[in-house]
Enzyme design. Structure first.
Site, PDB file in Angstrom:
ATOM      1  N   ASP A 233      27.567  40.163  62.609  1.00 22.59           N
ATOM      2  CA  ASP A 233      28.166  41.321  61.931  1.00 22.59           C
ATOM      3  C   ASP A 233      28.193  42.513  62.881  1.00 22.59           C
ATOM      4  O   ASP A 233      29.193  43.232  62.981  1.00 22.59           O
ATOM      5  CB  ASP A 233      27.347  41.729  60.697  1.00 22.59           C
ATOM      6  CG  ASP A 233      27.366  40.658  59.616  1.00 22.59           C
ATOM      7  OD1 ASP A 233      28.325  39.872  59.593  1.00 22.59           O
ATOM      8  OD2 ASP A 233      26.421  40.620  58.815  1.00 22.59           O
TER       9      ASP A 233
ATOM     10  N   HIS B 287      27.799  42.125  51.490  1.00 25.45           N
ATOM     11  CA  HIS B 287      29.147  42.186  52.079  1.00 25.45           C
ATOM     12  C   HIS B 287      30.203  42.290  50.984  1.00 25.45           C
ATOM     13  O   HIS B 287      31.126  43.098  51.046  1.00 25.45           O
ATOM     14  CB  HIS B 287      29.437  40.912  52.873  1.00 25.45           C
ATOM     15  CG  HIS B 287      28.779  40.826  54.214  1.00 25.45           C
ATOM     16  ND1 HIS B 287      28.889  41.816  55.155  1.00 25.45           N
ATOM     17  CD2 HIS B 287      28.033  39.851  54.790  1.00 25.45           C
ATOM     18  CE1 HIS B 287      28.217  41.449  56.242  1.00 25.45           C
ATOM     19  NE2 HIS B 287      27.679  40.263  56.052  1.00 25.45           N
TER      20      HIS B 287
ATOM     21  N   HIS C 245      22.322  39.075  51.264  1.00 22.09           N
ATOM     22  CA  HIS C 245      23.101  39.498  52.428  1.00 22.09           C
ATOM     23  C   HIS C 245      24.601  39.346  52.148  1.00 22.09           C
ATOM     24  O   HIS C 245      25.376  40.289  52.284  1.00 22.09           O
ATOM     25  CB  HIS C 245      22.669  38.655  53.644  1.00 22.09           C
ATOM     26  CG  HIS C 245      23.404  38.962  54.903  1.00 22.09           C
ATOM     27  ND1 HIS C 245      22.827  39.605  55.973  1.00 22.09           N
ATOM     28  CD2 HIS C 245      24.676  38.710  55.289  1.00 22.09           C
ATOM     29  CE1 HIS C 245      23.698  39.742  56.948  1.00 22.09           C
ATOM     30  NE2 HIS C 245      24.846  39.208  56.553  1.00 22.09           N
ATOM     31  N   GLU C 246      24.994  38.155  51.707  1.00 16.11           N
ATOM     32  CA  GLU C 246      26.417  37.902  51.466  1.00 16.11           C
ATOM     33  C   GLU C 246      26.920  38.720  50.271  1.00 16.11           C
ATOM     34  O   GLU C 246      28.037  39.243  50.294  1.00 16.11           O
ATOM     35  CB  GLU C 246      26.678  36.414  51.231  1.00 16.11           C
ATOM     36  CG  GLU C 246      26.247  35.500  52.383  1.00 16.11           C
ATOM     37  CD  GLU C 246      26.836  35.884  53.731  1.00 16.11           C
ATOM     38  OE1 GLU C 246      27.919  36.506  53.756  1.00 16.11           O
ATOM     39  OE2 GLU C 246      26.211  35.586  54.759  1.00 16.11           O
TER      40      GLU C 246
HETATM   41 ZN    ZN Z   1      26.671  39.129  57.449  1.00 21.67          ZN
END
Ligand code: ZN
Length: 408
Positions: free
Chosen positions: A262, A188, A184-185
């Site tokens: 988010d 980003h 997930h990170e």
């Molecule tokens: Zn996030």
């Protein structure tokens, strides 16, 4: 009576300045709130108004008050002859931050490597109170390891703590959760790297901080006063990168609720683009938000916008978000290798700095001083600690004998 006393004293000491902090505590509009208002507060406010009216211009008393909420003040306070001049104090720019840091750092013994200008440059958007907090946290970090002065690394760790919340290393995450957070990170970060005009990425971590399971932090290189359309679109794409990553790697049915904040952020940006900045051709350069906007910028929607317009606003917001999602998907599909490599590196090191993120994406080895599996403990001093018992050598800039870091 306290207001009367205060003015008595002021008259005795004239010429003088009376400063009232947080004036909104007594200066709120009268007659609002529950039960028609608060008696004591209203009396205080009335007395304040009376005293300010009673002034002769030559009495040599200047009254200054501060508030974060000028919008809630009683209009009577702002009439000519009372608080009739308003001075906006925005967050300090880089020069201001350096000076403010200088003030707060006066009582803290600084190591030779500390450069307040660099810290000021790395803290855009910080308020004076944030900076005071930063110095305090840095002093605490030094005190915790028994070091008698504060190093640049203490400031760096303090900055992370102030910006991202305290690390919660004790929080137990399963391997699956960790892996998901890493992808997930990394999503980003990779999207943030490839979208145009995006701020450089400062750090990525999968150590839970505050309420977040992980975090990617990008920092503007300088103070920003206006933001372009492209940059907002990039922000949306980067924010969607986390959820897109989950979908691409783990499948749609395994997406978690972790992207809630988010999504919140993305909706806020997109809505502001449409309703405030005139970034939507369909809706034009009309301010749809201000009427319903509270002072702090939250959008309550509805109001006196027609249902058709509201529908159009929602449509345009949705379009911007969908475009961001598609862009994130394109980037993460095209750069899947980099995404995998970065996620792996995050799983291994847990926290990566900006330059390390680039290395990880390119598949270059990341060199860390210590070669154990742990991320370097935040308390590792970059400069050898001086034992508590030894008297530290006096350094230039230490004018007083007080060598203890002083948390204030
Ligand atoms: Zn996030």
């Amino acid at each position: 009576s306290r207001v009367r006393d205060m003015f008595e004293q002021a008259k005795k000491n004239a010429p003088c300045i009376v400063f009232i902090d947080e004036i909104d505590a007594v200066g709120r509009s009268r007659g609002v709130g529950y039960g028609g208002g608060n008696d004591e507060r209203e009396q205080t406010l009335n007395q304040l108004l009376v005293e300010m009216d009673g002034f002769e211009a030559n009495e040599g008393i200047i009254i200054v008050a501060a508030t974060n909420r000028p919008d809630v003040l009683d209009p009577a306070l702002l009439r000519p002859g009372r608080f009739d001049r308003q001075v906006q104090v925005p967050n300090p720019d880089v020069k201001g931050r350096e000076k403010i840091l200088g003030v707060h750092a006066r009582k803290v013994p600084l190591g030779p490597d500390v450069d307040l200008r660099i810290i000021a440059r790395g803290t855009p958007g910080f308020s004076g109170a944030d900076l005071a907090n930063l110095v305090n946290e840095a002093a605490l970090m030094a005190a915790r390891v028994g070091r008698r002065f504060v190093t640049m690394e203490d400031f760096e760790n303090a900055k992370d703590k102030v910006m991202m919340g305290a690390e919660r290393r004790s929080m137990v995450m399963t391997e699956d959760e960790k892996k998901l957070t890493a992808y997930h990170e990394a999503g980003h970060a990779v999207v943030g790297y490839y979208v145009p005009q995006h701020d450089p990425i400062h750090k990525a971590t999968i150590i839970p901080r505050g309420r977040a399971l992980g975090l990617v932090l990008s920092l503007p290189e300088r103070d920003q006063y206006s933001v372009t359309y492209t940059k907002y679109k990039s922000k949306i794409a980067m924010a969607m990168g986390g959820k897109v990553a989950e979908e691409l790697i783990f499948g749609k049915e395994n997406i978690t609720s972790g992207a809630a904040s988010d999504i919140q952020q993305v909706s806020k940006i997109a809505r502001a683009m449409v309703t405030q900045f005139g970034f939507s051709d369909a809706l034009g350069n009309v301010d749809y938000a201000n009427e319903q906007q509270s002072y702090l910028g939250s959008y309550s929607g509805g109001g006196n916008v027609s249902p058709e317009t509201q529908e159009k606003i929602d449509e345009e917001v949705r379009k911007l978000v969908d475009e961001g999602y598609a862009e994130a998907k394109r980037i993460l599909t095209e750069h899947a290798d980099e995404h995998h490599r970065l996620a792996e590196a995050l799983l291994e090191y847990e926290t990566l700095t900006g330059p390390e993120i680039l290395k990880a994406m390119k598949g270059e080895p990341i060199h860390r001083g210590d070669d154990d599996d742990e991320t370097p403990a935040p308390s590792t001093p970059s400069i050898t600690a001086i034992p508590k018992t030894k008297k530290p050598k006096s350094k230039p800039g230490d004018d007083t004998g007080g060598m203890e870091p002083e948390p204030t």
